[in-house]
Design a protein around this motif. Structure first.
Motif, PDB file in Angstrom:
ATOM      1  N   ARG A 254      -8.524  -8.248  -6.937  1.00 46.75           N
ATOM      2  CA  ARG A 254      -9.536  -7.989  -5.912  1.00 46.75           C
ATOM      3  C   ARG A 254     -10.546  -9.132  -5.845  1.00 46.75           C
ATOM      4  O   ARG A 254     -10.998  -9.510  -4.757  1.00 46.75           O
ATOM      5  CB  ARG A 254     -10.233  -6.663  -6.199  1.00 46.75           C
ATOM      6  CG  ARG A 254      -9.328  -5.446  -6.057  1.00 46.75           C
ATOM      7  CD  ARG A 254     -10.048  -4.179  -6.441  1.00 46.75           C
ATOM      8  NE  ARG A 254     -11.192  -3.950  -5.565  1.00 46.75           N
ATOM      9  CZ  ARG A 254     -12.259  -3.239  -5.925  1.00 46.75           C
ATOM     10  NH1 ARG A 254     -12.355  -2.747  -7.147  1.00 46.75           N
ATOM     11  NH2 ARG A 254     -13.245  -3.064  -5.062  1.00 46.75           N
ATOM     12  N   GLU A 273      -8.077  -2.940  -0.056  1.00 49.20           N
ATOM     13  CA  GLU A 273      -8.466  -1.543  -0.178  1.00 49.20           C
ATOM     14  C   GLU A 273      -7.452  -0.768  -1.013  1.00 49.20           C
ATOM     15  O   GLU A 273      -7.824   0.120  -1.797  1.00 49.20           O
ATOM     16  CB  GLU A 273      -8.596  -0.911   1.215  1.00 49.20           C
ATOM     17  CG  GLU A 273      -9.772  -1.446   2.016  1.00 49.20           C
ATOM     18  CD  GLU A 273     -11.085  -1.208   1.298  1.00 49.20           C
ATOM     19  OE1 GLU A 273     -11.484  -0.040   1.150  1.00 49.20           O
ATOM     20  OE2 GLU A 273     -11.717  -2.211   0.873  1.00 49.20           O
ATOM     21  N   GLY A 274      -6.191  -1.098  -0.871  1.00 52.33           N
ATOM     22  CA  GLY A 274      -5.169  -0.454  -1.695  1.00 52.33           C
ATOM     23  C   GLY A 274      -5.355  -0.752  -3.169  1.00 52.33           C
ATOM     24  O   GLY A 274      -5.191   0.122  -4.030  1.00 52.33           O
ATOM     25  N   ARG A 276      -8.233  -1.488  -4.550  1.00 47.98           N
ATOM     26  CA  ARG A 276      -9.441  -0.757  -4.953  1.00 47.98           C
ATOM     27  C   ARG A 276      -9.114   0.696  -5.285  1.00 47.98           C
ATOM     28  O   ARG A 276      -9.558   1.233  -6.306  1.00 47.98           O
ATOM     29  CB  ARG A 276     -10.480  -0.811  -3.836  1.00 47.98           C
ATOM     30  CG  ARG A 276     -11.811  -0.166  -4.226  1.00 47.98           C
ATOM     31  CD  ARG A 276     -12.657   0.145  -3.020  1.00 47.98           C
ATOM     32  NE  ARG A 276     -12.010   1.146  -2.168  1.00 47.98           N
ATOM     33  CZ  ARG A 276     -12.525   1.630  -1.044  1.00 47.98           C
ATOM     34  NH1 ARG A 276     -13.688   1.174  -0.617  1.00 47.98           N
ATOM     35  NH2 ARG A 276     -11.884   2.533  -0.339  1.00 47.98           N
ATOM     36  N   ASP A 277      -8.299   1.340  -4.442  1.00 47.17           N
ATOM     37  CA  ASP A 277      -7.934   2.736  -4.676  1.00 47.17           C
ATOM     38  C   ASP A 277      -7.135   2.881  -5.969  1.00 47.17           C
ATOM     39  O   ASP A 277      -7.344   3.828  -6.741  1.00 47.17           O
ATOM     40  CB  ASP A 277      -7.119   3.276  -3.496  1.00 47.17           C
ATOM     41  CG  ASP A 277      -7.950   3.389  -2.225  1.00 47.17           C
ATOM     42  OD1 ASP A 277      -9.196   3.348  -2.308  1.00 47.17           O
ATOM     43  OD2 ASP A 277      -7.340   3.504  -1.138  1.00 47.17           O
ATOM     44  N   GLY A 280      -9.389   2.471  -8.890  1.00 48.19           N
ATOM     45  CA  GLY A 280     -10.224   3.661  -9.012  1.00 48.19           C
ATOM     46  C   GLY A 280      -9.490   4.824  -9.658  1.00 48.19           C
ATOM     47  O   GLY A 280     -10.090   5.605 -10.407  1.00 48.19           O
ATOM     48  N   ALA A 281      -8.192   4.935  -9.393  1.00 51.68           N
ATOM     49  CA  ALA A 281      -7.399   6.018  -9.983  1.00 51.68           C
ATOM     50  C   ALA A 281      -7.268   5.865 -11.490  1.00 51.68           C
ATOM     51  O   ALA A 281      -7.092   6.851 -12.211  1.00 51.68           O
ATOM     52  CB  ALA A 281      -6.014   6.063  -9.330  1.00 51.68           C
ATOM     53  N   GLU A 318      -0.161   8.824 -10.490  1.00 49.42           N
ATOM     54  CA  GLU A 318      -0.558   7.843  -9.493  1.00 49.42           C
ATOM     55  C   GLU A 318       0.348   6.620  -9.538  1.00 49.42           C
ATOM     56  O   GLU A 318       0.793   6.128  -8.490  1.00 49.42           O
ATOM     57  CB  GLU A 318      -2.015   7.431  -9.723  1.00 49.42           C
ATOM     58  CG  GLU A 318      -2.518   6.338  -8.792  1.00 49.42           C
ATOM     59  CD  GLU A 318      -2.584   6.768  -7.345  1.00 49.42           C
ATOM     60  OE1 GLU A 318      -2.546   5.890  -6.458  1.00 49.42           O
ATOM     61  OE2 GLU A 318      -2.694   7.993  -7.089  1.00 49.42           O
ATOM     62  N   LYS A 323       3.198   5.248  -2.894  1.00 46.05           N
ATOM     63  CA  LYS A 323       2.128   4.364  -2.428  1.00 46.05           C
ATOM     64  C   LYS A 323       1.857   3.248  -3.428  1.00 46.05           C
ATOM     65  O   LYS A 323       1.763   2.073  -3.063  1.00 46.05           O
ATOM     66  CB  LYS A 323       0.864   5.176  -2.181  1.00 46.05           C
ATOM     67  CG  LYS A 323      -0.323   4.345  -1.702  1.00 46.05           C
ATOM     68  CD  LYS A 323      -1.547   5.219  -1.501  1.00 46.05           C
ATOM     69  CE  LYS A 323      -2.754   4.403  -1.057  1.00 46.05           C
ATOM     70  NZ  LYS A 323      -3.964   5.261  -0.904  1.00 46.05           N
TER      71      LYS A 323
END
Length: 483
Positions: A254, A273-274, A276-277, A280-281, A318, A323
């Motif tokens: 990032r 953004e992917g 970041r997600d 975050g997980a 996750e 994804k």
């Protein structure tokens, strides 16, 4: 000759699912292969990015020399030299890059490991596109050590490289597959070494004659590789160290997007953004690992351990999602063929020398840290957290570009700058703990637990703020080593 190959990682069950799926043709062929790999005792070929293999398939033997690019991840575009041979011993003539590297030391080549696999091969054709798909299942042996392998390789015989990724996405829809980042020579060389519990970042092999775009590709590929290797270690061990380094790799990725923002187009936003997600997980599990290190044996620690196991379950879920698996594949495709490579509006920045780009980037983030920390004693927790993030980006930029500024005078000034920057990060990190740990405990309904205060980092807020202000001043005084 140049080969373009995409590697995917899968298990035996997924291999059988793909073999029976309608994604691959009904017809395939099976061959037994034995590969012998050679190097010197001091790994001269591996360190030079070369591999020497003799492959036996039936009664035929072929010697192949491959040269890999730097910091590749998933997609391998490699030069190779092939010739038929009659024995299990290598044949090195004057035209070989190995002869140019070793000279008379070619006599020192020894067999370092061997690979035996059963290979299933499909030819996938669609118009002008021809892709050879293979699934290898077998064993790598190095001395008395061995590991089982199950992997897929897709080699583009004709057509556009994007076709490899289109096919990979179809395969990923049929069964869980992950981006592969290790070649068989790399696996064999790792087998000869002590087993790794974690994979940390390595210096970026950037050179002065690279463009900004080429440097960005190298950095992103290296970060993807670090993430995927730690992801595998994490899934196998559920250990704190690979989880932490997987998050570090994602933060570095990032940060690379932020550092190279002047180079990138609008299509970079969704990928960032992917990332970041995904980071975050993984965050809650990392937070619990940190708290567990501080907790004393007792009811509170037992409760945190239970929460940690549940958090790791969510991490595994996750990472196994379509994804998350598709994100790494898309990232590899984009860094090779994204708009920043072809957009004429970005020509000036794309072709800028990496050293010139690095100087601008380092100055930009130093300026943000300098200005953002002017009122460090009076700013609130949110503002200090933003300053901490800017300091991290400056640190990652310094790490990425470190080898570009290793002249005699530059190196000393660079080390002084990094030491000062580390001090700022440490103090801001302790302040961040004071601000965030109570929120974590509140989320876990543990804020009122009598042992909760012991989980906070040491030091009063006033003392930590004063230390952060002093560290910030020392960093600014350190100056710019890249000028």
């Amino acid at each position: 000759m140049k080969e373009i190959e995409l590697k995917l990682q899968l298990d035996a069950v997924s291999a059988e699912v793909l073999g029976a799926s309608n994604v691959l043709p009904e017809q395939w062929r099976t061959v037994q292969q034995r590969d012998l790999y050679f190097d010197t005792a001091d790994h001269a070929l591996a360190e030079a990015g070369l591999s020497l293999r003799i492959r036996q398939s039936g009664s035929h033997r072929t010697q192949t020399i491959k040269r890999s690019g730097s910091s590749e991840a998933g997609l391998f575009a490699r030069s190779e030299w092939e010739m038929p041979v009659t024995t299990d011993g290598p044949v090195i003539d004057g035209s070989s890059p190995i002869h140019a590297l070793l000279g008379e030391a070619v006599e020192d080549l020894i067999r370092v490991f061997e690979v035996e696999v059963t290979r299933r091969i499909w030819d996938v054709q669609d118009g002008c596109t021809n892709i050879e798909v293979v699934i290898d299942r077998g064993t790598i042996r190095a001395g008395d050590r061995h590991i089982s392998i199950c992997e897929m390789e897709m080699e583009l015989k004709s057509g556009q490289p994007q076709a490899l990724f289109d096919l990979a996405r179809k395969l990923g829809g049929a069964t869980p597959v992950r981006l592969g980042v290790l070649t068989k020579p790399e696996r064999g060389n790792l087998l000869r070494q002590a087993q790794r519990a974690v994979v940390k970042a390595v210096p970026m092999p950037l050179e002065d004659d690279m463009t900004a775009a080429e440097a960005f590709q190298v950095i992103v590929q290296a970060c993807i590789k670090q993430f995927r290797l730690n992801e595998d270690l994490l899934l196998a061990s559920r250990s704190p160290k690979p989880l932490h380094q997987a998050r570090v790799a994602l933060r570095r990725l990032r940060s690379a997007f932020s550092i190279f923002k002047p180079l990138l187009g609008a299509d970079a936003y969704e990928l960032r953004e992917g990332l970041r997600d995904l980071a975050g997980a993984l965050g809650p599990a990392r937070e619990l690992d940190v708290l567990l290190r501080r907790a004393r044996p007792g009811p509170l620690r037992d409760r945190l351990q239970t929460e940690r196991e549940a958090a790791y379950d969510r991490v595994e879920e996750e990472l196994g999602s379509v994804k998350a698996r598709a994100l790494m594949l898309t990232l590899v495709e984009w860094v090779q063929y994204g708009s920043f490579i072809v957009n004429p509006d970005l020509d000036e920045t794309r072709t800028l020398s990496v050293r010139a780009f690095a100087g601008r980037a380092l100055s930009r983030f130093r300026r943000k840290v300098k200005e953002g920390g002017r009122n460090i004693r009076r700013m609130d927790d949110v503002a200090r957290h933003e300053l901490r993030k800017d300091a991290k980006k400056l640190r990652y930029a310094a790490d990425f570009f470190a080898l570009l500024f290793d002249g005699k005078g530059e190196k000393v000034r660079q080390q002084n700058f990094i030491v000062a920057l580390e001090a700022v990060q440490d103090e801001l990190g302790a302040l961040n703990d004071l601000a965030t740990v109570p929120h974590i405990l509140d989320r876990l309904a543990l804020a009122d637990h009598p042992e909760a205060p012991a989980l906070l980092a040491g030091g009063t807020k006033k003392a930590l703020i004063a230390a952060a202000a002093d560290a910030h001043g020392s960093l600014i005084d350190a100056g710019r080593y890249w000028r």
